[in-house]
Design a protein around this motif. Structure first.
Motif, short mmCIF file in Angstrom:
data_model
loop_
_atom_site.label_atom_id
_atom_site.label_comp_id
_atom_site.label_asym_id
_atom_site.label_seq_id
_atom_site.Cartn_x
_atom_site.Cartn_y
_atom_site.Cartn_z
N PRO A 18 0.87 -1.20 -0.03
CA PRO A 18 0.01 0.07 -0.09
C PRO A 18 0.91 1.29 -0.32
O PRO A 18 2.04 1.27 0.40
CB PRO A 18 -0.67 0.04 1.23
CG PRO A 18 0.07 -1.10 2.06
CD PRO A 18 0.49 -1.77 1.21
N GLU A 19 0.34 2.30 -0.35
CA GLU A 19 0.69 3.63 -0.66
C GLU A 19 1.20 4.13 1.01
O GLU A 19 0.68 3.96 2.09
CB GLU A 19 0.11 4.75 -0.98
CG GLU A 19 0.52 6.02 -1.30
CD GLU A 19 -0.07 7.06 -2.26
OE1 GLU A 19 0.08 8.08 -2.19
OE2 GLU A 19 -0.98 6.45 -2.77
N GLY A 20 2.50 4.65 1.14
CA GLY A 20 3.11 4.98 2.33
C GLY A 20 3.68 3.58 3.25
O GLY A 20 4.19 3.77 4.44
N TYR A 21 3.81 2.59 2.60
CA TYR A 21 4.27 1.30 3.27
C TYR A 21 5.78 1.54 3.73
O TYR A 21 6.21 1.02 4.79
CB TYR A 21 4.20 0.10 2.31
CG TYR A 21 4.74 -1.13 3.14
CD1 TYR A 21 3.80 -1.66 4.06
CD2 TYR A 21 5.98 -1.73 2.74
CE1 TYR A 21 4.13 -2.88 4.51
CE2 TYR A 21 6.36 -2.84 3.34
CZ TYR A 21 5.39 -3.40 4.19
OH TYR A 21 5.90 -4.65 5.02
N TYR A 22 6.52 2.27 2.81
CA TYR A 22 7.88 2.61 2.94
C TYR A 22 8.11 4.11 3.62
O TYR A 22 9.43 4.63 3.18
CB TYR A 22 8.63 2.12 1.90
CG TYR A 22 8.75 0.77 1.45
CD1 TYR A 22 9.21 0.01 2.24
CD2 TYR A 22 7.97 0.25 0.48
CE1 TYR A 22 9.23 -1.67 1.94
CE2 TYR A 22 7.82 -0.95 -0.03
CZ TYR A 22 8.67 -1.93 0.67
OH TYR A 22 8.50 -3.22 0.31
N GLU A 23 7.10 4.60 4.12
CA GLU A 23 7.14 5.87 4.42
C GLU A 23 8.63 6.37 5.41
O GLU A 23 9.32 7.23 5.19
CB GLU A 23 5.97 6.36 5.08
CG GLU A 23 5.88 7.98 5.24
CD GLU A 23 5.48 8.49 4.00
OE1 GLU A 23 6.35 9.73 3.70
OE2 GLU A 23 4.92 7.91 3.20
N HIS A 24 8.94 5.52 6.18
CA HIS A 24 9.87 5.68 7.14
C HIS A 24 11.34 5.49 6.27
O HIS A 24 12.41 6.11 6.68
CB HIS A 24 9.87 4.82 8.30
CG HIS A 24 10.29 3.36 7.97
ND1 HIS A 24 9.15 2.45 7.46
CD2 HIS A 24 11.22 2.52 7.90
CE1 HIS A 24 9.45 1.42 7.32
NE2 HIS A 24 10.86 1.32 7.33
N ASP A 25 11.50 5.13 5.35
CA ASP A 25 12.76 4.75 4.31
C ASP A 25 12.86 6.16 3.48
O ASP A 25 14.05 6.06 2.76
CB ASP A 25 12.78 3.60 3.54
CG ASP A 25 12.66 2.46 4.57
OD1 ASP A 25 13.24 2.66 5.55
OD2 ASP A 25 12.40 1.15 4.07
N VAL A 26 11.64 6.98 3.25
CA VAL A 26 11.99 8.25 2.19
C VAL A 26 12.97 9.16 2.87
O VAL A 26 12.80 9.57 4.08
CB VAL A 26 10.47 8.57 1.99
CG1 VAL A 26 10.58 9.64 1.14
CG2 VAL A 26 9.90 7.58 1.55
#
Length: 78
Positions: free
Chosen positions: A59-67
């Motif tokens: 889902p969108e935002g799944y890797y938010e902490h890696d951005v």
């Protein structure tokens, strides 16, 4: 191997396979193998799209902490 040579080899293989298909009547009707092959390819594409959507897509935002942040900090401390 250059492109022209690859096309020639592919064309020769196509002619041999079509000639064998016309001579050897192993199937119920001409083109049976092509129909089965096409159906198999369609199944592979449909199943792979389903696997991609259901099992692999996040889902969108799944890797938010890696951005990385938009503004980078000055590494020199200034």
């Amino acid at each position: 191997m250059n492109t022209r040579r690859l096309w020639v080899i592919t064309g020769i293989a196509l002619v041999v396979v079509v000639a064998l298909d016309l001579v050897v009547q192993y199937a119920r009707f001409p083109g049976y193998g092509a129909l089965i092959g096409f159906g198999g390819c369609v199944v592979i594409v449909v199943v792979s799209k389903w696997i991609g959507k259901r099992l692999l897509e996040r889902p969108e935002g799944y890797y938010e902490h890696d951005v990385a942040p938009d503004v980078q900090e000055d590494l020199r401390g200034g």
